[in-house]
Design a protein around this motif. Structure first.
Motif, PDB file in Angstrom:
ATOM      1  N   THR A 144      26.900 -31.303   8.201  1.00 37.56           N
ATOM      2  CA  THR A 144      25.812 -31.392   9.177  1.00 37.56           C
ATOM      3  C   THR A 144      24.720 -32.300   8.626  1.00 37.56           C
ATOM      4  N   ALA A 145      24.142 -33.144   9.492  1.00 36.29           N
ATOM      5  CA  ALA A 145      23.053 -34.024   9.069  1.00 36.29           C
ATOM      6  C   ALA A 145      21.924 -33.182   8.474  1.00 36.29           C
ATOM      7  N   PRO A 146      21.367 -33.594   7.330  1.00 34.52           N
ATOM      8  CA  PRO A 146      20.337 -32.778   6.672  1.00 34.52           C
ATOM      9  C   PRO A 146      19.184 -32.382   7.587  1.00 34.52           C
ATOM     10  N   GLU A 147      18.780 -33.291   8.483  1.00 31.89           N
ATOM     11  CA  GLU A 147      17.650 -32.988   9.376  1.00 31.89           C
ATOM     12  C   GLU A 147      17.977 -31.897  10.389  1.00 31.89           C
ATOM     13  N   ASP A 148      19.276 -31.640  10.623  1.00 36.33           N
ATOM     14  CA  ASP A 148      19.672 -30.672  11.655  1.00 36.33           C
ATOM     15  C   ASP A 148      20.229 -29.388  11.075  1.00 36.33           C
ATOM     16  N   ARG A 149      20.249 -29.248   9.757  1.00 39.48           N
ATOM     17  CA  ARG A 149      20.861 -28.057   9.163  1.00 39.48           C
ATOM     18  C   ARG A 149      20.122 -26.782   9.524  1.00 39.48           C
ATOM     19  N   HIS A 150      18.814 -26.875   9.699  1.00 39.17           N
ATOM     20  CA  HIS A 150      18.074 -25.667  10.088  1.00 39.17           C
ATOM     21  C   HIS A 150      18.497 -25.174  11.464  1.00 39.17           C
ATOM     22  N   ILE A 151      18.886 -26.101  12.359  1.00 34.66           N
ATOM     23  CA  ILE A 151      19.351 -25.701  13.692  1.00 34.66           C
ATOM     24  C   ILE A 151      20.672 -24.947  13.582  1.00 34.66           C
ATOM     25  N   VAL A 152      21.601 -25.501  12.795  1.00 32.47           N
ATOM     26  CA  VAL A 152      22.914 -24.870  12.637  1.00 32.47           C
ATOM     27  C   VAL A 152      22.777 -23.548  11.892  1.00 32.47           C
ATOM     28  N   GLN A 153      21.931 -23.513  10.861  1.00 29.30           N
ATOM     29  CA  GLN A 153      21.751 -22.276  10.107  1.00 29.30           C
ATOM     30  C   GLN A 153      21.185 -21.172  10.992  1.00 29.30           C
ATOM     31  N   ALA A 154      20.247 -21.525  11.856  1.00 33.01           N
ATOM     32  CA  ALA A 154      19.690 -20.523  12.778  1.00 33.01           C
ATOM     33  C   ALA A 154      20.764 -19.996  13.720  1.00 33.01           C
ATOM     34  N   ALA A 155      21.671 -20.883  14.187  1.00 32.97           N
ATOM     35  CA  ALA A 155      22.766 -20.434  15.059  1.00 32.97           C
ATOM     36  C   ALA A 155      23.733 -19.535  14.299  1.00 32.97           C
ATOM     37  N   ILE A 156      24.008 -19.853  13.035  1.00 30.46           N
ATOM     38  CA  ILE A 156      24.883 -19.001  12.216  1.00 30.46           C
ATOM     39  C   ILE A 156      24.264 -17.625  12.042  1.00 30.46           C
ATOM     40  N   ASP A 157      22.980 -17.582  11.707  1.00 30.14           N
ATOM     41  CA  ASP A 157      22.302 -16.299  11.529  1.00 30.14           C
ATOM     42  C   ASP A 157      22.332 -15.483  12.817  1.00 30.14           C
ATOM     43  N   GLN A 158      22.148 -16.157  13.940  1.00 28.50           N
ATOM     44  CA  GLN A 158      22.185 -15.461  15.232  1.00 28.50           C
ATOM     45  C   GLN A 158      23.558 -14.879  15.497  1.00 28.50           C
ATOM     46  N   SER A 159      24.605 -15.668  15.205  1.00 28.02           N
ATOM     47  CA  SER A 159      25.968 -15.187  15.457  1.00 28.02           C
ATOM     48  C   SER A 159      26.354 -14.071  14.496  1.00 28.02           C
ATOM     49  N   LEU A 160      25.854 -14.093  13.261  1.00 27.36           N
ATOM     50  CA  LEU A 160      26.132 -12.998  12.329  1.00 27.36           C
ATOM     51  C   LEU A 160      25.536 -11.684  12.836  1.00 27.36           C
ATOM     52  N   ARG A 161      24.417 -11.794  13.535  1.00 22.54           N
ATOM     53  CA  ARG A 161      23.809 -10.603  14.144  1.00 22.54           C
ATOM     54  C   ARG A 161      24.396 -10.300  15.510  1.00 22.54           C
ATOM     55  N   CYS A 162      25.226 -11.215  15.999  1.00 17.97           N
ATOM     56  CA  CYS A 162      25.868 -11.090  17.323  1.00 17.97           C
ATOM     57  C   CYS A 162      24.817 -10.916  18.413  1.00 17.97           C
ATOM     58  N   GLU A 163      23.890 -11.870  18.473  1.00 21.24           N
ATOM     59  CA  GLU A 163      22.767 -11.794  19.414  1.00 21.24           C
ATOM     60  C   GLU A 163      22.856 -12.904  20.462  1.00 21.24           C
ATOM     61  N   GLY A 164      23.723 -12.743  21.428  1.00 22.75           N
ATOM     62  CA  GLY A 164      23.728 -13.636  22.573  1.00 22.75           C
ATOM     63  C   GLY A 164      24.485 -14.933  22.368  1.00 22.75           C
ATOM     64  N   ASP A 165      24.421 -15.786  23.419  1.00 19.87           N
ATOM     65  CA  ASP A 165      25.168 -17.036  23.440  1.00 19.87           C
ATOM     66  C   ASP A 165      24.536 -18.075  22.514  1.00 19.87           C
ATOM     67  N   ILE A 166      25.383 -19.031  22.088  1.00 19.91           N
ATOM     68  CA  ILE A 166      24.941 -20.157  21.269  1.00 19.91           C
ATOM     69  C   ILE A 166      25.100 -21.427  22.093  1.00 19.91           C
ATOM     70  N   ASP A 167      24.052 -22.242  22.158  1.00 23.33           N
ATOM     71  CA  ASP A 167      24.105 -23.529  22.859  1.00 23.33           C
ATOM     72  C   ASP A 167      23.194 -24.493  22.103  1.00 23.33           C
ATOM     73  N   ILE A 168      23.792 -25.314  21.237  1.00 30.74           N
ATOM     74  CA  ILE A 168      22.996 -26.226  20.408  1.00 30.74           C
ATOM     75  C   ILE A 168      23.629 -27.612  20.409  1.00 30.74           C
ATOM     76  N   ARG A 169      22.810 -28.600  20.130  1.00 36.37           N
ATOM     77  CA  ARG A 169      23.255 -29.971  19.899  1.00 36.37           C
ATOM     78  C   ARG A 169      22.730 -30.388  18.534  1.00 36.37           C
ATOM     79  N   HIS A 170      23.593 -31.002  17.739  1.00 38.83           N
ATOM     80  CA  HIS A 170      23.154 -31.473  16.436  1.00 38.83           C
ATOM     81  C   HIS A 170      24.028 -32.642  16.001  1.00 38.83           C
ATOM     82  N   ARG A 171      23.686 -33.201  14.839  1.00 39.24           N
ATOM     83  CA  ARG A 171      24.402 -34.367  14.333  1.00 39.24           C
ATOM     84  C   ARG A 171      25.232 -33.994  13.115  1.00 39.24           C
ATOM     85  N   LEU A 172      26.350 -34.692  12.973  1.00 35.88           N
ATOM     86  CA  LEU A 172      27.190 -34.572  11.782  1.00 35.88           C
ATOM     87  C   LEU A 172      27.099 -35.877  11.001  1.00 35.88           C
TER      88      LEU A 172
END
Length: 469
Positions: A154-182
């Motif tokens: 994941t592009a360094p500038e977008d890792r916080h977006i992906v990390q937040a989605a991972i944390d959300q999914s680990l808690r199983c809190e709703g749908d994930i809908d994100i756009r980011h760069r690789l």
């Protein structure tokens, strides 16, 4: 089967012969299809009965008849079981073939659409992805997927977006809908869109099922379109400045003339036997004010002529209107157009680019001035109003007292290359619409009712209120 028939007919064996026929039926299932099994079974039945008829022509034997019936029943039951098993096997093979085709079709369509699939179990973090998802993430197909590997590419500038989605999914809190760069190891930059939704099994375990789409081509196309729109808007502004050359020269000449006049007056005050310092100080102040005015005009002209990306900030809409009116003041005077400004006080700021909004205003003002070219002296009136509408957005209206817009032209007024002027390019209003819609507003035309004594046309547009972060 003939050998078994001979043994059955010429030897004293009884039930062992039926077993041999059953073995023949079972072996036929591995050699022939359904029709072959049926023929083999029918042959076994016929030979069994023929052998019984040959060996029991003299006297009836109840025991032999019973053994015959048991043997026939064994052959029939075995045949039915073999046929059923064969049918079940064929159905299973057909399903496996359909599954393979489905998997091949899915893999093919994923490759074509550049869309991969994945699953993620919470809270264990166990992950699976399809071949296409592995390709998108830039990994070999045999590499085990993990969230750490996703973050690594994941592009360094977008890792916080992906990390937040991972944390959300680990808690199983709703749908994930994100756009980011690789950012892949070879330097390739990709844009991806991730959609995922949780589901629960009967034990209450949570698993995310999602889709990963490579949207690089679409993003690059959008960026290219944006650059084209910026270039087109710039070219239109430059053309517009050419049309306003006389007004611009007038706007610059006025403060320059005032500077010259005040400079001469200042010299006279200073050259007197007893210099009038207060008067000289006042004229110097006037010189500085005129200089600032000329500088402001030049800055606005340079901003309109410069090609640059939009800069969105909180803007005073009324100030933008007044600055735009100043740019066309000469045109208003030359065409003997009376200007009526109805600017509502205390309006909230709008979130926009000053240069682009000035381009919209100047274009609408110039269109209105030109539309009133045939008006009788004293009848040309241009009205500009600002207000906050019922929806909370800021609304601007530019009205003229000209002949109006033909009804047939109204639906096409904002189409590219369509113009009601003989020498018009048909790009002014489409660019205005593009700018307003980019700012989150809308633009439309309103004509007087057919039975209304009022003439002319009104262009209106809205802009959302700026919400500070």
């Amino acid at each position: 089967m003939l050998l078994i028939f001979a043994i059955d007919t010429l030897s004293p064996l009884d039930m062992a012969i039926a077993v041999m026929y059953v073995v023949v039926v079972l072996l036929s299932a591995g050699i022939w299809a359904r029709r072959g099994v049926i023929l083999a079974s029918a042959a076994c039945l016929a030979l069994t009965m023929l052998s019984y008829g040959v060996t029991h022509t003299d006297a009836f034997s109840a025991a032999a008849s019973g053994r015959l019936l048991v043997g026939l029943l064994a052959i029939v039951v075995t045949s039915l079981l073999v046929l059923r098993g064969q049918a079940a096997t064929n159905e299973l093979l057909a399903r496996e073939d359909a599954l393979r085709r489905s998997e091949a079709f899915l893999a093919g369509t994923q490759r074509i659409s550049k869309t991969g699939s994945f699953s993620f179990k919470a809270p264990s973090g166990a992950m699976f992805w399809s071949d296409e998802a592995a390709r998108i993430y830039g990994y070999p197909l045999d590499v085990e997927p993990t969230m750490a590997r996703v973050l690594a590419h994941t592009a360094p500038e977008d890792r916080h977006i992906v990390q937040a989605a991972i944390d959300q999914s680990l808690r199983c809190e709703g749908d994930i809908d994100i756009r980011h760069r690789l950012l892949l190891p070879d330097g390739e930059l990709k844009y991806v869109h991730v959609l995922s939704r949780p589901r629960y099994n009967k034990d209450g375990d949570c698993e995310y099922l999602g889709a990963l789409t490579d949207v690089t081509a679409a993003v690059l196309a959008e960026q290219a379109l944006h650059r084209s729109q910026v270039q087109l808007a710039h070219a239109t502004r430059v053309t517009m400045l050419g049309e306003l050359a006389a007004s611009i020269a007038h706007e610059v000449n006025q403060p320059l003339a005032a500077i010259s006049t005040n400079g001469e007056a200042c010299l006279r005050w200073l050259n007197r036997p007893k210099p009038e310092l207060d008067e000289a100080r006042a004229t110097v102040t006037s010189i500085l004010e005129s200089s600032a005015r000329a500088t402001g005009v030049i800055k606005r002209i340079r901003a309109l002529a410069r090609r640059s990306d939009p800069t969105y900030t909180g803007l005073d809409l009324n100030a933008v209107v007044e600055e735009s009116v100043d740019m066309v003041r000469r045109e208003l005077n030359n065409h003997h157009v009376a200007l009526m400004l109805g600017l509502a006080p205390g309006l909230a700021p709008v979130h926009g680019d000053r240069v682009q909004l000035q381009q919209v205003f100047i274009n609408l003002l110039m269109n209105a001035i030109q539309a009133m070219g045939t008006c009788a002296p004293g009848q040309a009136v241009l009205t500009v109003q600002t207000q906050r509408n019922a929806d909370g957005a800021l609304q601007v209206s530019v009205s003229d007292s000209g002949p109006g817009i033909p009804a047939s032209a109204v639906p096409r007024l904002f189409e590219a290359f369509y113009s009601t002027k003989e020498d018009g390019m048909g790009m002014g209003l489409p660019i205005c619409r593009s700018i307003i819609e980019t700012h989150g507003g809308r633009i439309w035309v309103r004509e007087p009712a057919p039975d209304s004594p009022v003439t002319g046309a009104t262009i209106l547009f809205t802009l959302p209120v700026h919400e500070p972060d």
